[in-house]
Design a protein around this motif. Structure first.
Motif, PDB file in Angstrom:
ATOM      1  N   ASP A  75       0.830  -1.196   0.000  1.00  0.00           N
ATOM      2  CA  ASP A  75       0.000   0.000   0.000  1.00  0.00           C
ATOM      3  C   ASP A  75       0.870   1.254   0.000  1.00  0.00           C
ATOM      4  O   ASP A  75       0.575   2.235  -0.703  1.00  0.00           O
ATOM      5  CB  ASP A  75      -0.926   0.009   1.216  1.00  0.00           C
ATOM      6  CG  ASP A  75      -2.003  -1.069   1.140  1.00  0.00           C
ATOM      7  OD1 ASP A  75      -2.308  -1.531   0.027  1.00  0.00           O
ATOM      8  OD2 ASP A  75      -2.540  -1.440   2.213  1.00  0.00           O
ATOM      9  N   SER A  79       1.054   3.969  -2.969  1.00  0.00           N
ATOM     10  CA  SER A  79       0.699   5.342  -2.615  1.00  0.00           C
ATOM     11  C   SER A  79       1.773   6.321  -3.092  1.00  0.00           C
ATOM     12  O   SER A  79       1.471   7.390  -3.626  1.00  0.00           O
ATOM     13  CB  SER A  79       0.511   5.472  -1.102  1.00  0.00           C
ATOM     14  OG  SER A  79       0.304   6.822  -0.727  1.00  0.00           O
ATOM     15  N   LYS A  82       1.546   6.670  -6.882  1.00  0.00           N
ATOM     16  CA  LYS A  82       0.427   7.545  -7.243  1.00  0.00           C
ATOM     17  C   LYS A  82       0.764   9.006  -6.964  1.00  0.00           C
ATOM     18  O   LYS A  82       0.480   9.902  -7.778  1.00  0.00           O
ATOM     19  CB  LYS A  82      -0.840   7.155  -6.482  1.00  0.00           C
ATOM     20  CG  LYS A  82      -2.068   7.983  -6.898  1.00  0.00           C
ATOM     21  CD  LYS A  82      -3.326   7.550  -6.166  1.00  0.00           C
ATOM     22  CE  LYS A  82      -4.555   8.242  -6.755  1.00  0.00           C
ATOM     23  NZ  LYS A  82      -4.462   9.724  -6.689  1.00  0.00           N
ATOM     24  N   GLU A 152      -6.244  -5.613  -6.795  1.00  0.00           N
ATOM     25  CA  GLU A 152      -7.128  -4.988  -5.805  1.00  0.00           C
ATOM     26  C   GLU A 152      -6.415  -3.869  -5.050  1.00  0.00           C
ATOM     27  O   GLU A 152      -6.969  -2.791  -4.831  1.00  0.00           O
ATOM     28  CB  GLU A 152      -7.637  -6.057  -4.827  1.00  0.00           C
ATOM     29  CG  GLU A 152      -8.649  -5.539  -3.834  1.00  0.00           C
ATOM     30  CD  GLU A 152      -9.213  -6.633  -2.929  1.00  0.00           C
ATOM     31  OE1 GLU A 152      -9.871  -6.288  -1.924  1.00  0.00           O
ATOM     32  OE2 GLU A 152      -8.995  -7.824  -3.227  1.00  0.00           O
ATOM     33  N   ARG A 153      -5.150  -4.119  -4.645  1.00  0.00           N
ATOM     34  CA  ARG A 153      -4.391  -3.083  -3.932  1.00  0.00           C
ATOM     35  C   ARG A 153      -4.154  -1.856  -4.825  1.00  0.00           C
ATOM     36  O   ARG A 153      -4.211  -0.715  -4.366  1.00  0.00           O
ATOM     37  CB  ARG A 153      -3.021  -3.625  -3.472  1.00  0.00           C
ATOM     38  CG  ARG A 153      -3.055  -4.541  -2.281  1.00  0.00           C
ATOM     39  CD  ARG A 153      -1.683  -4.658  -1.607  1.00  0.00           C
ATOM     40  NE  ARG A 153      -0.626  -5.086  -2.501  1.00  0.00           N
ATOM     41  CZ  ARG A 153      -0.403  -6.341  -2.883  1.00  0.00           C
ATOM     42  NH1 ARG A 153      -1.211  -7.305  -2.456  1.00  0.00           N
ATOM     43  NH2 ARG A 153       0.601  -6.638  -3.679  1.00  0.00           N
ATOM     44  N   THR A 154      -3.878  -2.128  -6.090  1.00  0.00           N
ATOM     45  CA  THR A 154      -3.608  -1.032  -7.027  1.00  0.00           C
ATOM     46  C   THR A 154      -4.834  -0.156  -7.192  1.00  0.00           C
ATOM     47  O   THR A 154      -4.743   1.080  -7.178  1.00  0.00           O
ATOM     48  CB  THR A 154      -3.161  -1.604  -8.382  1.00  0.00           C
ATOM     49  OG1 THR A 154      -2.056  -2.500  -8.191  1.00  0.00           O
ATOM     50  CG2 THR A 154      -2.740  -0.491  -9.326  1.00  0.00           C
ATOM     51  N   HIS A 155      -5.986  -0.794  -7.353  1.00  0.00           N
ATOM     52  CA  HIS A 155      -7.235  -0.032  -7.464  1.00  0.00           C
ATOM     53  C   HIS A 155      -7.520   0.752  -6.172  1.00  0.00           C
ATOM     54  O   HIS A 155      -7.967   1.907  -6.215  1.00  0.00           O
ATOM     55  CB  HIS A 155      -8.393  -0.975  -7.777  1.00  0.00           C
ATOM     56  CG  HIS A 155      -8.356  -1.509  -9.173  1.00  0.00           C
ATOM     57  ND1 HIS A 155      -9.058  -2.629  -9.557  1.00  0.00           N
ATOM     58  CD2 HIS A 155      -7.703  -1.079 -10.280  1.00  0.00           C
ATOM     59  CE1 HIS A 155      -8.838  -2.852 -10.843  1.00  0.00           C
ATOM     60  NE2 HIS A 155      -8.015  -1.938 -11.296  1.00  0.00           N
ATOM     61  N   LYS A 156      -7.243   0.136  -5.044  1.00  0.00           N
ATOM     62  CA  LYS A 156      -7.450   0.799  -3.758  1.00  0.00           C
ATOM     63  C   LYS A 156      -6.591   2.060  -3.654  1.00  0.00           C
ATOM     64  O   LYS A 156      -6.991   3.066  -3.042  1.00  0.00           O
ATOM     65  CB  LYS A 156      -7.108  -0.176  -2.619  1.00  0.00           C
ATOM     66  CG  LYS A 156      -7.261   0.403  -1.215  1.00  0.00           C
ATOM     67  CD  LYS A 156      -6.830  -0.622  -0.167  1.00  0.00           C
ATOM     68  CE  LYS A 156      -6.844  -0.018   1.230  1.00  0.00           C
ATOM     69  NZ  LYS A 156      -6.350  -0.998   2.250  1.00  0.00           N
ATOM     70  N   ALA A 157      -5.412   2.009  -4.285  1.00  0.00           N
ATOM     71  CA  ALA A 157      -4.506   3.158  -4.265  1.00  0.00           C
ATOM     72  C   ALA A 157      -4.918   4.246  -5.252  1.00  0.00           C
ATOM     73  O   ALA A 157      -4.296   5.311  -5.300  1.00  0.00           O
ATOM     74  CB  ALA A 157      -3.083   2.701  -4.575  1.00  0.00           C
ATOM     75  N   GLY A 158      -5.953   3.971  -6.046  1.00  0.00           N
ATOM     76  CA  GLY A 158      -6.414   4.960  -7.007  1.00  0.00           C
ATOM     77  C   GLY A 158      -5.715   4.891  -8.338  1.00  0.00           C
ATOM     78  O   GLY A 158      -5.723   5.855  -9.110  1.00  0.00           O
ATOM     79  N   LYS A 160      -4.898   2.571 -12.037  1.00  0.00           N
ATOM     80  CA  LYS A 160      -5.430   1.557 -12.935  1.00  0.00           C
ATOM     81  C   LYS A 160      -4.310   0.641 -13.418  1.00  0.00           C
ATOM     82  O   LYS A 160      -3.150   1.045 -13.492  1.00  0.00           O
ATOM     83  CB  LYS A 160      -6.155   2.213 -14.105  1.00  0.00           C
ATOM     84  CG  LYS A 160      -7.416   2.948 -13.669  1.00  0.00           C
ATOM     85  CD  LYS A 160      -8.249   3.414 -14.854  1.00  0.00           C
ATOM     86  CE  LYS A 160      -9.556   4.043 -14.366  1.00  0.00           C
ATOM     87  NZ  LYS A 160     -10.424   4.458 -15.501  1.00  0.00           N
TER      88      LYS A 160
END
Length: 625
Positions: A75, A79, A82, A152-158, A160
């Protein structure tokens, strides 16, 4: 070979070139009405990202040199990526490709060093499209689940997710262990007595046996290490054509000998055994393309790759980077991409196409979102960065591509190209800064950076197959500048040098500005040519242009010279002053990168100028206030 948007409330106006009004196609107008902000792709070589082992032995094993894992993208790591100003992350090397590491205890067959490049293998010799590289998993038997967790973690971080699909070729020993029900392997149903059949997945040389290339210039698989399978033999009867199109049963070592060419229903004499798109389909949307293929019979290979793409789309993958797309007929891309878009209209579809004469076909007929702007903008910027080329050559490129400018993704590094800081390229990461500003701000197209670029990574390690100056994609190893930033998985730059952190700060400022600027999704006008002709001290090591929309007006200027500071009164032509809606008076302009430079744009009787003093390798993104 190694070589979308969410609907918004405003409508972007028609793109304007230097002195030429461009007639937009309905497709481009539709795209511009949906565009929101710039996109930034962070390409990361998955195997190398989290590896903190600094041994970097040439031809070193996984145990000796280490390997990064899916789980290294924590995460915190995501982060930080991103926050760099990134919207999409391209995980390079995810599909299961040939590797030399022994995974037989997991029922994965060993791969033959005679048909594998490097010890860790080429990511573009895919062995199993329905699973992922076992090297990347903590638990090999759960490798697919680990990648799903990463999605899933990548999407959670905002962010694609983009992965590779390599439709032109597959590994010579393709064999999937995890095919979905009803799916057979490539070639499993081929009639191998024929050189060609429309539904054969491969091309064959009936009656001939494949032979391993003759090694030259002292090359030996695995650097000459004694290995039971490195015997210059690989059983393949009959021999298949090689990935780059070589028809020889014994390909040359410079051919893509580790791969086999996929047959898309094009006979050896070039005849297409499938329906072709009507000329009127150039500007039709993906829905019309999807409807066109309904009820039509298409070659087996089309269906197999379409099913592969939809398999990963269903798992949450947001887009694909297509390797050597121009080697596959454009009609296939219409079929493939329209099916993907019907499942995910926002899918990000990026293709490697190097022939400018094919650009518009692959965008309009093939329904590609983006193509590499390699042979025009990248190559020209590289020449300027090296001190040989003139910035005069850049505006004509932007003009030439103005009707498709949104589709031409810009980059200065990727896994196929030399690192900017390498001695064979520019020898200094700072020389990439003005080029990066131009690359990231001159059009509405996405920007791509390659992991380590933000630290000035020179790619100097000789890890085995291939040459230094490019971070190896074939062997186990680590990336020194990245290791320092990863800092024992803290991902905080705790060991990075001051120079590395300063460069990363530049990239972070630039990329974040681009993804938040409305003007960069608006209009463009060149002012370089005008100033070259009319401004004293302005020269061909400087480039300038204007970007604007109804909310924001920008003047971008970059100095590519590594030694000289230039001072001049930059002029804005009268016709452009009118388009910007500027009245007589003084306007403050302030740099948006470092906010340390400001000046005054003086407008009088339809003429405008602003005093610029720009240091070596400096750039300004001046906002008119």
């Amino acid at each position: 070979m190694n070589k979308r948007f969410s609907i918004i409330l405003i409508v972007i106006t028609v793109f304007i070139g230097c002195k030429k009004e461009v007639k937009e196609t309905s497709q481009t107008e539709e795209i511009k009405s949906e565009m929101k902000k710039k996109e930034v792709v962070y390409q990361v070589f998955t195997r190398l990202f989290g590896n903190t082992n600094t041994t970097n032995k040439s031809w070193g094993t996984l145990e000796e040199n280490g390997v990064g894992k899916f789980n290294d993208f924590t995460d915190k790591a995501l982060s930080e990526i991103k926050d760099l100003g990134v919207t999409h992350i391209w995980y390079t090397g995810v599909p299961h490709h040939d590797v030399i590491t022994d995974y037989t205890k997991f029922d994965i067959s060993n791969d033959d060093p005679d048909i594998v490049k490097g010890r860790a293998g080429s990511p573009y010799a895919v062995k199993d499209y329905y699973n992922v590289n076992p090297d990347l998993a903590e638990s090999v038997e759960n490798r697919l689940q680990e990648f799903e967790a990463l999605i899933e973690r990548t999407h959670k971080a905002g962010l694609k997710v983009i992965i590779d699909i390599v439709p032109n070729h597959v590994a010579r020993n393709y064999k999937s262990l995890t095919n979905p029900e009803g799916v057979t392997d490539f070639g499993a149903e081929d009639d191998r007595t024929k050189t060609y059949d429309v539904n054969n997945n491969f091309y064959y040389n009936p009656g001939e046996t494949f032979k391993v290339p003759e090694w030259k210039n002292g090359y030996q698989p695995l650097g000459g290490e004694n290995h039971p399978m490195a015997d210059s033999k690989f059983k393949e009867i009959p021999a298949k054509w090689t990935g780059n199109g070589s028809r020889a049963s014994r390909p040359d070592m410079n051919d893509w000998y580790e791969t086999v060419k996929v047959n898309y229903g094009v006979s050896p004499d070039g005849k297409k055994d499938f329906d072709e798109l009507p000329e009127s389909f150039d500007n039709e949307d993906y829905k019309r393309h999807f409807d066109f293929w309904k009820g039509k019979t298409v070659p087996s290979s089309w269906i197999k790759f379409k099913d592969i793409a939809l398999y990963w789309t269903a798992k949450g993958v947001d887009g694909f980077r297509y390797d050597m797309a121009e080697m596959v007929p454009v009609e296939f891309w219409s079929y493939m991409n329209s099916h993907i878009k019907m499942r995910n209209p926002d899918a990000f579809l990026l293709a490697e196409v190097y022939n400018p004469r094919l650009y518009r076909d692959y965008i309009k007929k093939g329904k590609m979102d983006y193509l590499y702007d390699k042979v025009q903008l990248y190559d020209t910027l590289k020449h300027v960065m090296q001190g040989h080329g003139k910035t005069d050559n850049i505006p004509p490129i932007l003009e030439d591509l103005s009707d498709i400018e949104h589709h031409m993704l810009h980059f200065l590094e990727n896994h196929d190209e030399q690192r900017i800081a390498s001695l064979d390229f520019a020898g200094s990461a700072d020389k990439g800064k003005p080029a990066m500003v131009v690359s990231a701000t001159s059009t509405t197209a996405p920007t791509m950076i390659y992991f380590g670029q933000e630290f000035g990574e020179p790619g100097a390690e000789d890890l085995g197959f291939g040459d230094p100056t490019r971070t190896s994609i074939f062997d186990y190893g680590s990336v020194p500048s990245l290791v320092r930033w990863v800092n024992y998985k803290k991902f905080d730059g705790g060991q990075s040098t001051k120079e590395e952190l300063k460069l990363r700060d530049f990239y972070k400022r630039l990329l974040n500005f681009t993804i938040n600027s409305s003007a960069l999704m608006g209009e463009y006008a060149d002012i370089h040519v005008y100033n070259k002709q009319n401004t004293e001290w302005y020269n061909d090591k400087v480039l300038s242009f204007v970007r604007w929309d109804n909310e924001e007006q920008l003047i971008v200027i970059s100095n590519f010279n590594a030694e000289n500071t230039y001072g001049f009164d930059l002029q804005v032509p009268e016709d452009l002053i009118s388009k910007l809606g500027l009245k007589d008076g003084d306007y403050k302009v302030k740099d948006q990168l470092y906010e340390q430079f400001s000046s005054t744009l003086k407008v009088e009787n339809g003429e405008a100028q602003v005093r610029i003093d720009i240091k070596p390798l400096e750039s300004f993104i001046l906002k008119i206030e």
